[in-house]
Design a protein around this motif. Sequence first.
Motif: not given
Lengths: 552, 388
Positions: A173, A176-177, A180, A200, B32, B35-36, B39-40
Amino acid sequence: MSAAVDTNASYLTATRGWKSWAYTLDHKRIGMMYLFGILGALLLGGAFALLVRAELWSPGHTIAGKDAYNKFFTLHGAVMVFLVIIPGLPAALGNMILPIQLGAPDVAFPKLNLTSFYLWVVGALLLLVAVFTGGLDTGWTFYTPYSLQTQTAVIPAVLGAFVLGFSSIFTGLNFLVTIHKFRPKAMGWFQMPLNLWALYSTALMQVLATPVLGITLLLLFVERFMHIGIFDPNLGGDPVLFQHFFWFYSHPAVYIMIVPAMGVISEITTTFSRKPIFGYRFIAYSSIALALFSFLVWGHHMFVSGQSKLANMVFSALTFSVGIPSAIKVFNWVSTLYKGDIRLQTPMLYALSFLIMFTIGGLTGIFLAILSIDVQLHDTYFVVAHFHYVMMGSTLIAFIGALHYWWPKVTGKMYPERVARVAAIGVFIGFNLTFLPQFVMGSRGMPRRYWDYDPEFQIFHQLSTVGAFLLGLSLFGVVCYLMWSLKYGTKAPQNPWGGTTLEWDAPTPPTVFNFPEPPEIHELYNYDDLEELPEGGWVRKPSTGAKSSSGH
Amino acid sequence: MSQPHDDHHDDHGHQSRFIQHHYDDAQHQFDSGKLGIWFFLVQEILFFSALFVAYILYRHHHPEIYAYAHHYLDVKWGAINTAVLIVSSLSAAWAVRCAQLAQRRGLIACLVITIVCALGFLGIKTIEYSHKIHEHILWGKYFDPCVASAGNHLLNKGNNCPGVKTSVVWDGKAGKAKSGCLEGNYDQNPAEPGIQGKCEVIEVVGANRRPIEACEEVPGKSGGHGKPAKFPCYELALNPHVCPAGPAAMVLYGDHGHHGGAIEVRCDAVPAPAAPADAFADPAHVPTTGERTFAQHKAKSKHELAHEFASGPPPEHTNMFFSIYFAMTGLHGIHVLVGVFVFIWLLWRAIRGDFTPDYFGPVDYAALYWHLVDLIWIFLFPLLYLIH
């Protein structure tokens, strides 16, 4: 960090004392701690491997009984998979290199990063608890219903793997962030180093696949603890469902291992060929393709588990298709070598080993994807040899190669090159001597996980055992001279290999926030930009224009 | 909806002290984090996904179990909990808005409402769970409802008479059951012919479990406050060994306290057509009392039939429904509990005044998490409670 910290100092020495490491939020220090933990686990897992090989020196009892043997191979698998090769490239080396390759000061969530590390530690301790409280004899796959019945330490092992899963998810995670949100404006997706594409894709799989392992292991835990029955046929549950859930994670897990290895091999191949990577976009897209395909092939682990014929055929066909992105990568790497100015330094020796062994591992995978052949080869040494060629011959070899590639950058010290080359050749010979005979044995019907065997297989087992000890010795040598170099190694130049990615523009070792000034983004893989210094190392030619300066 | 005001974009002096050094600015940190958290949440969905797959798989293989077992879930509590969670989701979303607008008191109020709702949800869940624990309607191995003494072998072959609690001894001569395992004793002491077709009373002694509800149809002997039997309390009597002629039979649980309380079991003679041999396999035909016959059953309303279906002998492996029920609601409950702690932490920070229009990420992220937890319940409620 307090204001007193000199952010222009090396990250290794900017703060001191064990607390400055234990509470660090610096991705490089976290990566370094991971690295030491993983190397320790590698020695442990390797010791179990040698015990397995030693026991198989002769049919019947050699050094241990059947039950001990079952524990040896289980613990070898569990330690190597969960503690070494899954976190090896992303969590240890990825952590150190990813933000620097992006020109970023850190990962997006440094505290989460440290949490991931401590979760790894907790998971490792739980596995150690399992080792010392009766061991584990289920195989690393924890298949039900046996894992519900055995008296060995399933509960701590399952909890450990569960916790390690979350360590992996949080790392993914974070990456990925970071990719991005911390990519400089001047670095588009297709100006990213291929290593970042690979990381990635890996992170994507870590976030999407690992939770399924998490819930599966949780259910297994509850199953053993509270007899909930979902996987227990005595209570009406379905043990094959466990296999489906397990492989829905664990097949992508194989790609979580191999894709970052492909990333570092892309970097090493182009750097040591002094030639731009061939087919950048194909390599980048094939990483993503592998991430997608990885979710569609889990059923090939259950060709003989009573899966329907239709499902078998679909999974077989999908498994073949994995060969396409893999082959694209191999062809591109070989094309990169073609007419290159190849430097046979240690990282490149490992990259070339990778190319050979990944090709063997990949092609034997195609054999196993064929239904009729898989029925014959399932659960034989052929499968063992196949996945060791991929998981060890490819992933671990790439890990060791990447370790040599970035070691000067992250430690500031050069390892002894000549010793390292000898060790690399030892690893290559030892590995192939271990596993090539296993293909032969497997195709002749030697089943995997057996403690005893027919005398006709003995010569192959003995070759394999000799190879394993040579491999073990070589890897132990690698760990030793790397540790030695921390104290006695010569000072590393900023860019020892002439790499073009951003980490080679950072100081060696990098400063606390990686770059004293935001780095300039140069054209990727343009080796004409660099010139070699007579005293070793490379620098950018003065006049080469930067594309633009960084800025998020 | 939730962009931070970045008037002070370039003015670091006015930025919240919670902006971490490695971010460019508040917006960068917020994006950020956002987005995190997304994804979580994807990760969370996949975490639950295996349970949903298990649900679908077992329902596909054993629809009868789901149709049967869901009657033991109380739609009323489920519906109330759904409403409670939706309200909490609203208050969580409102909290984000309050934080954006720097309305500290509104933020605190919204967080308190969210916490209260979450605790309310857990309270109701506790009520539901304790009912089930009380009635031994539990997961897997522990699925052992009140009539298990006789029903065990029907419910679950692997679950042999698990101890004294549910054990009974069937004394064929006396027409009574003493303490011990009924299942084990059928074979040794099959019901004597004398019992056949007659009205017999069987006493189950030594069952220390509190009886649930008696079959109220017996005038003057009701122990169940006039409610219909909740679980197949006639199981014993329906057993062909006990009442071989009795499609119509009943069981009465004597309400004699916890330990050593006697449970009366009656087989009422019925001038009814003989029971089909596979009466157990066809729960729709199960009668509830001695007064009823199959013919009467067919004339019943759908609702009544459904109810009786629920009271019939459980299909084999009914335990699997409750395994899945407890796994899904349990994991969801853990997520609610985590949410409570997160919102208490946010409340503490809100009271301290940490959140500003420049810095409200944690509230936003927690609200997103909370919406997902809510959403999972929105799926669980119909899938578990509203099966038809």
